[in-house]
Motif scaffolding. Structure first.
Motif, short mmCIF file in Angstrom:
data_model
loop_
_atom_site.label_atom_id
_atom_site.label_comp_id
_atom_site.label_asym_id
_atom_site.label_seq_id
_atom_site.Cartn_x
_atom_site.Cartn_y
_atom_site.Cartn_z
N ALA A 181 -8.62 8.53 3.44
CA ALA A 181 -7.20 8.66 3.13
C ALA A 181 -6.31 8.35 4.33
CB ALA A 181 -6.90 10.06 2.60
N GLY A 182 -6.73 8.77 5.52
CA GLY A 182 -5.92 8.53 6.72
C GLY A 182 -5.75 7.06 7.03
N ASP A 183 -6.86 6.31 6.94
CA ASP A 183 -6.78 4.87 7.21
C ASP A 183 -5.94 4.14 6.16
OD1 ASP A 183 -8.44 5.17 9.40
OD2 ASP A 183 -10.28 4.74 8.26
N ILE A 184 -6.13 4.52 4.91
CA ILE A 184 -5.38 3.87 3.84
C ILE A 184 -3.89 4.17 3.99
CG2 ILE A 184 -5.00 3.84 1.34
CD1 ILE A 184 -8.03 4.39 1.06
N ARG A 185 -3.57 5.42 4.30
CA ARG A 185 -2.17 5.81 4.44
C ARG A 185 -1.50 5.07 5.59
NH1 ARG A 185 -2.74 11.03 5.18
NH2 ARG A 185 -3.04 11.39 2.96
N SER A 186 -2.20 4.96 6.71
CA SER A 186 -1.59 4.27 7.86
C SER A 186 -1.40 2.78 7.57
CB SER A 186 -2.43 4.48 9.11
OG SER A 186 -3.71 3.89 8.96
N ASN A 187 -2.36 2.17 6.89
CA ASN A 187 -2.19 0.76 6.52
C ASN A 187 -1.06 0.59 5.52
OD1 ASN A 187 -4.25 -0.17 8.16
ND2 ASN A 187 -5.80 0.01 6.58
N MET A 188 -0.93 1.54 4.60
CA MET A 188 0.15 1.48 3.62
C MET A 188 1.51 1.54 4.30
SD MET A 188 1.17 4.13 0.60
CE MET A 188 1.72 5.34 1.78
N ILE A 189 1.65 2.39 5.29
CA ILE A 189 2.92 2.54 5.99
C ILE A 189 3.27 1.26 6.75
CG2 ILE A 189 4.07 3.77 7.87
CD1 ILE A 189 2.62 6.31 6.86
N VAL A 190 2.27 0.65 7.38
CA VAL A 190 2.51 -0.59 8.13
C VAL A 190 2.96 -1.71 7.18
CG1 VAL A 190 1.38 -2.42 9.45
CG2 VAL A 190 0.99 -0.05 10.04
N VAL A 191 2.27 -1.86 6.07
CA VAL A 191 2.61 -2.92 5.12
C VAL A 191 3.98 -2.66 4.48
CG1 VAL A 191 1.91 -4.06 2.99
CG2 VAL A 191 0.22 -3.53 4.72
N ALA A 192 4.26 -1.41 4.15
CA ALA A 192 5.57 -1.08 3.57
C ALA A 192 6.69 -1.37 4.58
CB ALA A 192 5.60 0.37 3.14
N ALA A 193 6.45 -1.11 5.84
CA ALA A 193 7.46 -1.40 6.86
C ALA A 193 7.69 -2.91 6.99
CB ALA A 193 7.03 -0.82 8.20
N LEU A 194 6.62 -3.69 6.87
CA LEU A 194 6.78 -5.15 6.93
C LEU A 194 7.57 -5.66 5.72
CD1 LEU A 194 3.23 -6.19 8.15
CD2 LEU A 194 5.35 -6.26 9.45
N VAL A 195 7.28 -5.13 4.54
CA VAL A 195 8.04 -5.54 3.35
C VAL A 195 9.50 -5.16 3.49
CG1 VAL A 195 8.31 -5.10 0.88
CG2 VAL A 195 6.04 -5.49 1.82
N ALA A 235 -6.56 3.82 -4.26
CA ALA A 235 -7.64 3.72 -3.28
C ALA A 235 -8.00 5.10 -2.71
CB ALA A 235 -7.24 2.78 -2.15
N ILE A 236 -7.00 5.93 -2.48
CA ILE A 236 -7.27 7.28 -1.97
C ILE A 236 -7.99 8.10 -3.03
CG2 ILE A 236 -6.16 9.45 -1.28
CD1 ILE A 236 -4.08 7.74 0.21
N ALA A 237 -7.65 7.91 -4.29
CA ALA A 237 -8.33 8.64 -5.36
C ALA A 237 -9.79 8.21 -5.47
CB ALA A 237 -7.63 8.41 -6.69
N ARG A 238 -10.07 6.95 -5.17
CA ARG A 238 -11.46 6.47 -5.24
C ARG A 238 -12.27 6.90 -4.02
NH1 ARG A 238 -12.27 1.58 -8.74
NH2 ARG A 238 -10.34 1.39 -9.92
N GLN A 239 -11.65 6.90 -2.85
CA GLN A 239 -12.34 7.28 -1.61
C GLN A 239 -11.47 8.23 -0.81
OE1 GLN A 239 -13.14 3.52 0.28
NE2 GLN A 239 -15.25 3.54 -0.50
N PRO A 240 -11.53 9.53 -1.13
CA PRO A 240 -10.67 10.50 -0.44
C PRO A 240 -10.98 10.63 1.06
CG PRO A 240 -11.69 11.47 -2.39
CD PRO A 240 -12.29 10.13 -2.20
N GLU A 241 -12.18 10.29 1.46
CA GLU A 241 -12.53 10.45 2.88
C GLU A 241 -11.83 9.43 3.77
OE1 GLU A 241 -15.54 7.74 0.96
OE2 GLU A 241 -14.79 9.74 0.48
#
Length: 81
Positions: A50-64, A42-48
């Motif tokens: 990246a911050g939102d995607i990264r923060s959502n990724m961290i939240v979901v990874a923490a839940l898993v 997703a970051i490769a497709r929309q680099p602008e």
């Protein structure tokens, strides 16, 4: 005779708990790997964004990871109870 049966049941319980904890850890690793892979794509497709995607990724990874930790704790408690 009863003591032998109880010993066998306890051994099976310990083996089952260890297998359950192992499956939970492996599943969490696979899940976090998929999350990271999807986030990088997703970051490769929309680099602008990246911050939102990264923060959502961290939240979901923490839940898993939290669910995996809960599963391991349940397996360990099942082994001792």
């Amino acid at each position: 005779m009863l003591a032998i049966i109880l010993a066998a049941v306890e051994a099976l319980l310990a083996i089952g708990s260890c297998v359950g904890a192992g499956i939970a850890a492996i599943a969490a690793g696979i899940g976090i790997g998929k999350i990271g892979s999807a986030a990088m794509e997703a970051i490769a497709r929309q680099p602008e964004s990246a911050g939102d995607i990264r923060s959502n990724m961290i939240v979901v990874a923490a839940l898993v990871e939290g669910v995996a930790l809960f599963a391991v704790v349940v397996c360990v408690l099942a082994m001792f109870l």
